[in-house]
Write a protein that holds these residues in place. Structure first.
Motif, PDB file in Angstrom:
ATOM      1  N   ARG A 188       4.237   3.691   6.847  1.00 25.13           N
ATOM      2  CA  ARG A 188       3.941   4.897   7.626  1.00 25.13           C
ATOM      3  C   ARG A 188       3.373   4.512   8.995  1.00 25.13           C
ATOM      4  N   ALA A 189       2.422   3.573   9.007  1.00 27.96           N
ATOM      5  CA  ALA A 189       1.808   3.161  10.271  1.00 27.96           C
ATOM      6  C   ALA A 189       2.851   2.542  11.204  1.00 27.96           C
TER       7      ALA A 189
ATOM      8  N   ASP B 144       5.921  10.441   3.516  1.00 26.43           N
ATOM      9  CA  ASP B 144       5.478   9.515   2.474  1.00 26.43           C
ATOM     10  C   ASP B 144       6.415   9.565   1.271  1.00 26.43           C
TER      11      ASP B 144
ATOM     12  N   GLY C  66      -0.820  -4.595   3.080  1.00 28.56           N
ATOM     13  CA  GLY C  66       0.371  -4.264   2.307  1.00 28.56           C
ATOM     14  C   GLY C  66       0.908  -5.424   1.488  1.00 28.56           C
TER      15      GLY C  66
ATOM     16  N   THR D 297       0.096   1.978  -2.727  1.00 27.11           N
ATOM     17  CA  THR D 297      -0.525   2.862  -1.743  1.00 27.11           C
ATOM     18  C   THR D 297      -0.620   2.195  -0.368  1.00 27.11           C
ATOM     19  N   THR D 298      -1.056   0.946  -0.341  1.00 26.80           N
ATOM     20  CA  THR D 298      -1.195   0.269   0.950  1.00 26.80           C
ATOM     21  C   THR D 298       0.163  -0.109   1.540  1.00 26.80           C
TER      22      THR D 298
ATOM     23  N   ALA E 253       1.316   3.000   3.145  1.00 29.59           N
ATOM     24  CA  ALA E 253       0.522   3.197   4.367  1.00 29.59           C
ATOM     25  C   ALA E 253       1.012   2.280   5.481  1.00 29.59           C
ATOM     26  N   ALA E 254       1.390   1.051   5.121  1.00 31.89           N
ATOM     27  CA  ALA E 254       1.872   0.101   6.125  1.00 31.89           C
ATOM     28  C   ALA E 254       3.180   0.579   6.742  1.00 31.89           C
TER      29      ALA E 254
ATOM     30  N   ASN F 155      -2.578  -3.397   7.287  1.00 28.92           N
ATOM     31  CA  ASN F 155      -2.882  -2.370   6.275  1.00 28.92           C
ATOM     32  C   ASN F 155      -2.965  -2.935   4.855  1.00 28.92           C
TER      33      ASN F 155
ATOM     34  N   ARG G  19       8.309   6.381  -0.323  1.00 28.31           N
ATOM     35  CA  ARG G  19       8.218   6.001  -1.743  1.00 28.31           C
ATOM     36  C   ARG G  19       9.614   5.928  -2.366  1.00 28.31           C
TER      37      ARG G  19
ATOM     38  N   SER H 134       2.177  -4.431  10.608  1.00 27.42           N
ATOM     39  CA  SER H 134       1.568  -3.308   9.903  1.00 27.42           C
ATOM     40  C   SER H 134       1.243  -3.671   8.449  1.00 27.42           C
TER      41      SER H 134
END
Ligand code: FES
Ligand code: FES
Length: 176
Positions: A153-154, A128, A102, A146-147, A150-151, A100, A132, A96
């Motif tokens: 989360r994915a 999220d 990351g 941010t990425t 996102a990684a 993404n 964080r 991920s």
């Protein structure tokens, strides 16, 4: 643990493998991993507990390995970034991060991955905000967060292997 003057003989299980070594009383755990065992995936960014590059999982808890002495890890079960991939297959978190974007230079990535893994072990589907918060002790000087969020989360949206622990040490496994 056996004391021999200023050295100690310790046994530590790392990524399912038992190691027995003589260490200096003052040796940091991160230096034990990198210099004694050649597990250089765990990085050193600051040596003062600030950056999170040295993060590992010790007895199920996230630890900054520059903040512990090697003798304090005697008897511990440790997971490092080298233990994430299994049989040549990347862990879903690693995949991920790659998918993404990351990471850029990758220096912070081992610590980010271990912090993310510790989070997903405790909370397989974090918000999220929780991601964080879990990564608050890890600094990245190039990608931006941010990425990375996102990684994580994915990865959390995939089946549960992302939070799996390495195989337990077999009863016949010997120290090396
Ligand atoms: S090297 Fe351990 S927190 Fe920076
Ligand atoms: S990817 Fe370069 S420090 Fe994080």
């Amino acid at each position: 643990m056996t004391e021999q003057g200023t050295t100690h003989v310790i046994e530590v299980t790392i990524n399912g493998r038992l190691y027995s070594r003589t260490v200096e009383a003052r040796q940091l755990l991160v230096h034990f991993l990198r210099d004694t065992l050649d597990l250089t995936g765990t990085h050193i960014g600051c040596d003062t507990g600030s950056c999170g590059a040295c993060s590992i999982i010790l007895n199920g808890k996230l630890v900054k390995s520059c903040m512990m002495l090697a003798p304090q890890a005697d008897g511990a079960v440790i997971e490092t970034v080298e233990g994430l991939a299994q049989d040549g297959e990347l862990n879903p978190l690693q995949e991920s991060f790659s998918r993404n974007h990351g990471l850029q230079c990758g220096y912070c990535t081992p610590g980010m991955l271990m912090s993310a893994k510790a989070l997903l072990m405790a909370d397989p589907h974090p918000t999220d905000e929780a991601i964080r918060l879990a990564l608050a002790g890890n600094l990245c000087r190039c990608t931006g967060y941010t990425t990375i969020v996102a990684a994580v989360r994915a990865a959390s949206e995939q089946p549960a292997e992302s939070s799996s622990t390495p195989p337990a040490l077999g009863s016949g496994e010997r120290a090396v």
